[in-house]
Every structure is written in C-alpha cells, then in structure tokens.
Design a protein around this motif. Structure first.
Motif, PDB file in Angstrom:
ATOM      1  N   ASN A 146      22.170  68.605  41.527  1.00 31.94           N
ATOM      2  CA  ASN A 146      23.656  68.339  41.593  1.00 31.94           C
ATOM      3  C   ASN A 146      24.132  67.022  41.985  1.00 31.94           C
ATOM      4  O   ASN A 146      24.995  66.563  41.419  1.00 31.94           O
ATOM      5  N   MET A 147      23.710  66.531  43.268  1.00 30.73           N
ATOM      6  CA  MET A 147      24.561  64.767  43.832  1.00 30.73           C
ATOM      7  C   MET A 147      23.867  64.504  42.028  1.00 30.73           C
ATOM      8  O   MET A 147      24.767  62.720  42.408  1.00 30.73           O
ATOM      9  N   ARG A 148      22.772  64.020  41.728  1.00 33.97           N
ATOM     10  CA  ARG A 148      22.195  62.783  40.721  1.00 33.97           C
ATOM     11  C   ARG A 148      23.095  63.157  39.726  1.00 33.97           C
ATOM     12  O   ARG A 148      23.527  61.810  38.998  1.00 33.97           O
ATOM     13  N   SER A 149      24.250  64.326  39.379  1.00 28.60           N
ATOM     14  CA  SER A 149      25.544  64.163  38.229  1.00 28.60           C
ATOM     15  C   SER A 149      26.454  63.921  38.301  1.00 28.60           C
ATOM     16  O   SER A 149      27.552  63.953  37.844  1.00 28.60           O
ATOM     17  N   GLY A 150      26.616  63.790  40.106  1.00 28.63           N
ATOM     18  CA  GLY A 150      27.478  63.338  41.129  1.00 28.63           C
ATOM     19  C   GLY A 150      28.535  64.567  41.752  1.00 28.63           C
ATOM     20  O   GLY A 150      29.490  63.598  42.263  1.00 28.63           O
ATOM     21  N   TYR A 151      28.014  65.811  41.546  1.00 29.08           N
ATOM     22  CA  TYR A 151      28.538  66.244  42.225  1.00 29.08           C
ATOM     23  C   TYR A 151      28.897  66.260  43.872  1.00 29.08           C
ATOM     24  O   TYR A 151      28.169  65.405  44.288  1.00 29.08           O
ATOM     25  N   GLY A 152      30.505  66.146  44.598  1.00 23.96           N
ATOM     26  CA  GLY A 152      30.531  65.939  45.561  1.00 23.96           C
ATOM     27  C   GLY A 152      30.398  64.174  46.396  1.00 23.96           C
ATOM     28  O   GLY A 152      30.549  63.794  47.584  1.00 23.96           O
ATOM     29  N   ALA A 153      30.667  63.327  45.389  1.00 22.46           N
ATOM     30  CA  ALA A 153      30.768  62.401  45.125  1.00 22.46           C
ATOM     31  C   ALA A 153      31.779  62.166  45.978  1.00 22.46           C
ATOM     32  O   ALA A 153      32.091  60.715  46.970  1.00 22.46           O
ATOM     33  N   THR A 154      32.961  62.424  46.072  1.00 20.58           N
ATOM     34  CA  THR A 154      34.147  62.100  46.769  1.00 20.58           C
ATOM     35  C   THR A 154      33.973  62.107  48.587  1.00 20.58           C
ATOM     36  O   THR A 154      34.439  61.456  49.400  1.00 20.58           O
ATOM     37  N   ALA A 155      33.739  63.660  48.367  1.00 22.09           N
ATOM     38  CA  ALA A 155      33.694  63.704  49.797  1.00 22.09           C
ATOM     39  C   ALA A 155      32.953  62.819  50.339  1.00 22.09           C
ATOM     40  O   ALA A 155      32.496  62.581  51.644  1.00 22.09           O
ATOM     41  N   LEU A 156      31.510  62.949  49.866  1.00 21.62           N
ATOM     42  CA  LEU A 156      30.147  62.646  50.135  1.00 21.62           C
ATOM     43  C   LEU A 156      30.567  60.572  50.488  1.00 21.62           C
ATOM     44  O   LEU A 156      30.772  60.434  51.693  1.00 21.62           O
ATOM     45  N   ASN A 157      31.113  60.459  49.656  1.00 22.37           N
ATOM     46  CA  ASN A 157      31.486  58.884  50.022  1.00 22.37           C
ATOM     47  C   ASN A 157      32.561  58.349  51.022  1.00 22.37           C
ATOM     48  O   ASN A 157      32.335  57.777  51.862  1.00 22.37           O
ATOM     49  N   MET A 158      33.424  59.622  51.772  1.00 23.04           N
ATOM     50  CA  MET A 158      34.768  59.938  52.348  1.00 23.04           C
ATOM     51  C   MET A 158      33.473  59.491  53.891  1.00 23.04           C
ATOM     52  O   MET A 158      33.976  59.214  54.544  1.00 23.04           O
ATOM     53  N   LYS A 159      32.459  60.443  53.576  1.00 21.20           N
ATOM     54  CA  LYS A 159      31.749  60.722  55.270  1.00 21.20           C
ATOM     55  C   LYS A 159      30.788  59.466  55.372  1.00 21.20           C
ATOM     56  O   LYS A 159      30.909  58.760  56.372  1.00 21.20           O
ATOM     57  N   ARG A 160      30.561  58.866  54.499  1.00 22.13           N
ATOM     58  CA  ARG A 160      30.064  57.272  54.204  1.00 22.13           C
ATOM     59  C   ARG A 160      30.487  56.408  54.918  1.00 22.13           C
ATOM     60  O   ARG A 160      29.953  55.829  55.062  1.00 22.13           O
ATOM     61  N   ASP A 161      31.948  56.674  54.409  1.00 24.38           N
ATOM     62  CA  ASP A 161      33.470  55.376  54.376  1.00 24.38           C
ATOM     63  C   ASP A 161      34.017  56.183  55.270  1.00 24.38           C
ATOM     64  O   ASP A 161      35.330  55.892  54.577  1.00 24.38           O
ATOM     65  N   PRO A 162      34.414  56.239  56.069  1.00 23.37           N
ATOM     66  CA  PRO A 162      35.613  57.382  56.257  1.00 23.37           C
ATOM     67  C   PRO A 162      36.627  56.340  56.507  1.00 23.37           C
ATOM     68  O   PRO A 162      37.935  57.028  57.108  1.00 23.37           O
ATOM     69  N   LEU A 163      36.513  54.816  57.044  1.00 20.83           N
ATOM     70  CA  LEU A 163      37.742  53.820  56.582  1.00 20.83           C
ATOM     71  C   LEU A 163      38.165  53.449  55.284  1.00 20.83           C
ATOM     72  O   LEU A 163      38.914  52.331  55.105  1.00 20.83           O
ATOM     73  N   HIS A 164      37.155  53.979  54.614  1.00 19.85           N
ATOM     74  CA  HIS A 164      37.571  53.641  52.971  1.00 19.85           C
ATOM     75  C   HIS A 164      37.305  52.636  52.689  1.00 19.85           C
ATOM     76  O   HIS A 164      38.536  51.333  51.751  1.00 19.85           O
ATOM     77  N   ILE A 165      37.097  51.230  53.305  1.00 15.93           N
ATOM     78  CA  ILE A 165      36.790  50.076  52.826  1.00 15.93           C
ATOM     79  C   ILE A 165      35.672  49.892  52.069  1.00 15.93           C
ATOM     80  O   ILE A 165      35.380  48.375  51.728  1.00 15.93           O
ATOM     81  N   ARG A 166      34.587  50.998  51.922  1.00 11.27           N
ATOM     82  CA  ARG A 166      33.669  50.432  50.849  1.00 11.27           C
ATOM     83  C   ARG A 166      34.629  50.227  49.546  1.00 11.27           C
ATOM     84  O   ARG A 166      35.857  50.404  49.120  1.00 11.27           O
ATOM     85  N   ILE A 167      34.231  49.154  47.875  1.00 16.34           N
ATOM     86  CA  ILE A 167      34.152  49.876  46.749  1.00 16.34           C
ATOM     87  C   ILE A 167      33.604  50.759  46.494  1.00 16.34           C
ATOM     88  O   ILE A 167      32.255  50.537  46.553  1.00 16.34           O
ATOM     89  N   LYS A 168      34.288  51.504  45.340  1.00 16.77           N
ATOM     90  CA  LYS A 168      33.314  52.568  45.022  1.00 16.77           C
ATOM     91  C   LYS A 168      31.994  52.080  44.583  1.00 16.77           C
ATOM     92  O   LYS A 168      32.508  51.205  43.325  1.00 16.77           O
ATOM     93  N   GLY A 169      31.041  52.542  43.844  1.00 13.64           N
ATOM     94  CA  GLY A 169      29.532  52.437  43.902  1.00 13.64           C
ATOM     95  C   GLY A 169      28.905  52.041  44.571  1.00 13.64           C
ATOM     96  O   GLY A 169      27.355  51.634  44.911  1.00 13.64           O
ATOM     97  N   GLU A 170      29.357  51.468  45.924  1.00 15.78           N
ATOM     98  CA  GLU A 170      28.602  51.179  46.670  1.00 15.78           C
ATOM     99  C   GLU A 170      27.735  51.750  47.468  1.00 15.78           C
ATOM    100  O   GLU A 170      27.176  51.373  47.845  1.00 15.78           O
TER     101      GLU A 170
END
Length: 396
Positions: A89-113
């Motif tokens: 599911n992650m290969r297909s993009g499932y959960g990307a929004t929440a998981l990227n927020m966890k990876r970067d709580p301050l939202h300073i990353r560029i999309k796709g990083e």
C-alpha cells in the motif's frame, strides 16, 4: 520484585529518558563507532522514487548507509526482512500525507523529499553500531524489530532503529523465521492486549472470533490467544482450515461456504472479535458479541490514513474523529465496545513475544521465501492477497 522485573523497569525508564533527550537535543550527538573495520558509505537496497505500481521498485547499490543521529539508536545489519500488505500500500502512496507529516512535523520539507524511500518493516539481524545511550544491546547481538512506517525501511543491507524498538531475537528461531513475526505480532498485540485489554491473566475461557485468520496477523493472533487459554473461532477459506486448526483454532468457519451471519448464529456469543477484514463485516459482526459484559470488537481496518490522503491533514483528522466517536457511542449504547487498533513499535512487547516463541507457544508461519534479488516478485505475491502466513526476504 525479582531481578527480571527490576531489569524491565530499568529498561523502560532508560527508554523514556532517551525519548525525552531526543526531543530536546539540538544537534546530533557524536555516535559511538563500535565496529573495528571500515565500511563503505553506500549499500544495496530496494527503493522507490515515486508512488505507483510494482514498476516503481528500483534496486540500487548506492543507497547511503544510515548513520546514528541520536544517542538511543542502533545500526542493524539486515539478515532477513519480510513484506507486509502495508508495504504494498505504501508503494502505491497510501498514507503518504500522514507519514510525511510524521517525518517532518514542522512542514519544512519540499514535497517528494521522502524519496528515495526504502520499504519493509520487519528486520532480523545483527547489531553493528550503538548510540551512546544504548545500554541493552552491543555489537554482535542478534536482534529483531519492526520499524515504524515513517522511517526508512528494512529492504536494505543496514537499517537504523531506536533502541526502544529493538529486542533480542528469539534463540529458537533463525533470522528468516524471526523476520516473519515482528510487524504482524506487534499489530496483533496492540489489538488484543493494549486495546482489547486481554492478557494471560484474564483470557482463560474467553470466546474469541478472528476474522481473516489465515494471514500474518491472524495466524499470530490464534496462537497468542490459545497460549492464554481462550476458545478461538477462526474465519478463513476452506483451503486454509487445516493451517488454522494446526495453530490451535477450536472452530473454523469457511467464509465461502455460505452466509457468514447465518453460520455464526449457531455459535455462542463472543467476548472478543478481532477483525482483519473490515468492509461489510462491521455491519453484522458486533451482533455476535455478548451484550453488557464488556465484550469488545477491535478492527485493524480504519479510514484514518485514507481520510488524510483524501481530505488533507486537518479535515482528515476531523473526519476520522467524528467517525470513530460516533461508532464508539452507537455501539456503547448497544452494550458492546467498538475500537480501532494500530501497529505499535515496541522492543519491550517484542521481549514478551520472544518469551512465548522460545517457550514453544508461538511459531512463525511462512508461506514463501524470496532472495533479495526477487523483491518485486515478493511484492506481487503479497499484492494478490489470500495469504497463508508471511512472505520473507533473505537479505544475507
């Protein structure tokens, strides 16, 4: 209090301290190098550079070897990993929004990083390096772990994990066998023990229904419930009935042989239901719980990550809260408990599971093993569904 309990308390206290220190440290502490020979700076790994179907999986020999950044981390040389449905599911993009927020709580990353992203949650291997605050592991220790989905995964030669996510591998298992268990075991443990409130002290004689009993979570759940002396009814297809009976299921229902609701009417009400299937099962499964007795239905199929992918972070969380709140209240007034459960990474829980494994109460259920070069084939197998246990990758 015995010596073992004192050790567990000391370990939990150390884990809490390390977590607190990680929240306030501004600069990574110098890591303690515990290997004597120099290593290359790159390693082989399977990664994705974008979300999509199986063609996005890419093998590289130039993935940077992970480094210790915090004092409670360890580097593990991966001997074996496994593929779970969440990896597909992650290969297909499932959960990307929440998981990227966890990876970067301050939202300073560029999309796709988050790319290149390594998938794979389970690992069994050997400790290579330890952070300064790691007290319970040393280089050369054989360990197992399940890596949270917001971290780089285990389909690589090395992986970094937090010390509180690691446990000593069961002595009775090979690395290949051990790699089949951590993610599904911790997911089931979360549902049964932490959310459902069942344990070895209160489970004797409880009537348990497991929906989707032949997959990784289901096969573990059967065994742990039987180890705690529960009466287990397993729902699966006919071709998996022999497997689940061997694992200890007292009754087996073939979901393909007719209307599930009609079949269950001949059974006594249940104290606990674990739902690995979701979908329409929610509309009828709770009717078979004992009313007003503390009986609980726990589902592992929730819309939390999908809501955030579809609606965004704020609206997704709001919709999720409304959904779980309304369902919980509705079923509470009907005399039963409705709960969601999620995977929880935990070294101490894996310690408890390892004891059950080495006592012969839990055995790994492996359907097929693939070499590291055949990771895409392993993904396709898991993607087809109808699992009869786990799909394991031999990395070493």
């Amino acid at each position: 209090m015995g010596f073992l309990k004192i050790c567990v308390l000391r370990r939990n206290a150390c884990t809490a301290l390390c977590f607190w220190r990680n929240q306030i440290v501004e600069k990574p502490l110098v890591r303690k190098i515990t290997t004597t020979s120099a290593r290359s700076t790159v390693m082989p790994a399977w990664v994705i550079d974008k979300y999509g179907n199986n063609e996005v999986l890419r093998f590289t020999q130039n993935m940077m070897i992970p480094m210790i950044h915090y004092p409670n981390e360890v580097v593990i040389k991966v001997h074996a990993a496994s593929i779970n449905p969440i990896d597909v599911n992650m290969r297909s993009g499932y959960g990307a929004t929440a998981l990227n927020m966890k990876r970067d709580p301050l939202h300073i990353r560029i999309k796709g990083e988050e790319f290149p992203l390594t998938l794979g949650r389970d690992v069994s291997g050997v400790v290579m390096e330890c952070g300064l605050d790691v007290k319970y592991f040393k280089p050369g220790d054989e360990v197992w772990a399940a890596v949270p989905p917001w971290k780089q995964g285990t389909l690589s030669e090395f992986v970094v994990v937090s010390g509180n996510e690691v446990s000593h591998k069961p002595k009775s298992l090979t690395h290949t066998q051990a790699a089949s268990l951590p993610y599904v075991a911790l997911t089931a443990w979360s549902a049964i023990n932490k959310v459902g409130g069942l344990n070895d002290k209160n489970c004797r004689g409880k009537r348990v229904l497991i929906l989707g009993a032949s997959g990784g979570v289901g096969t573990f759940a059967i065994q742990v419930m039987k180890a705690w002396d529960a009466h287990v009814t397993a729902v699966c297809s006919q071709d998996a009935s022999e497997l689940v009976r061997k694992l200890g299921a007292d009754d087996v229902i073939d979901y393909k042989s007719g209307n599930m609701e009609e079949q269950l009417k001949s059974f006594k009400p249940f104290d606990f239901i674990l739902d690995n299937v979701g979908g329409s099962t929610e509309t009828w499964a709770l009717n078979f719980l004992k009313k007003w007795s503390g009986a609980t239905y726990v589902t592992l199929v929730t819309p939390f990550l999908l809501n955030m992918d579809r609606l965004g972070i704020a609206d997704g969380m709001l919709q999720t809260g409304v959904t779980v709140g309304s369902k919980t209240l509705k079923h509470f007034w009907q005399g039963v408990h409705y709960r969601w459960a999620f995977f929880m990474a935990s070294g101490p829980y894996l310690d408890d599971i390892a004891e059950l494994v080495d006592a012969g109460k839990i055995q790994p259920v492996i359907e097929k093993t693939f070499p590291f070069s055949k990771v895409p084939e392993a993904f396709l197998k898991v993607e087809r569904g109808h699992a009869r246990g786990k799909t394991v990758i031999k990395v070493v």
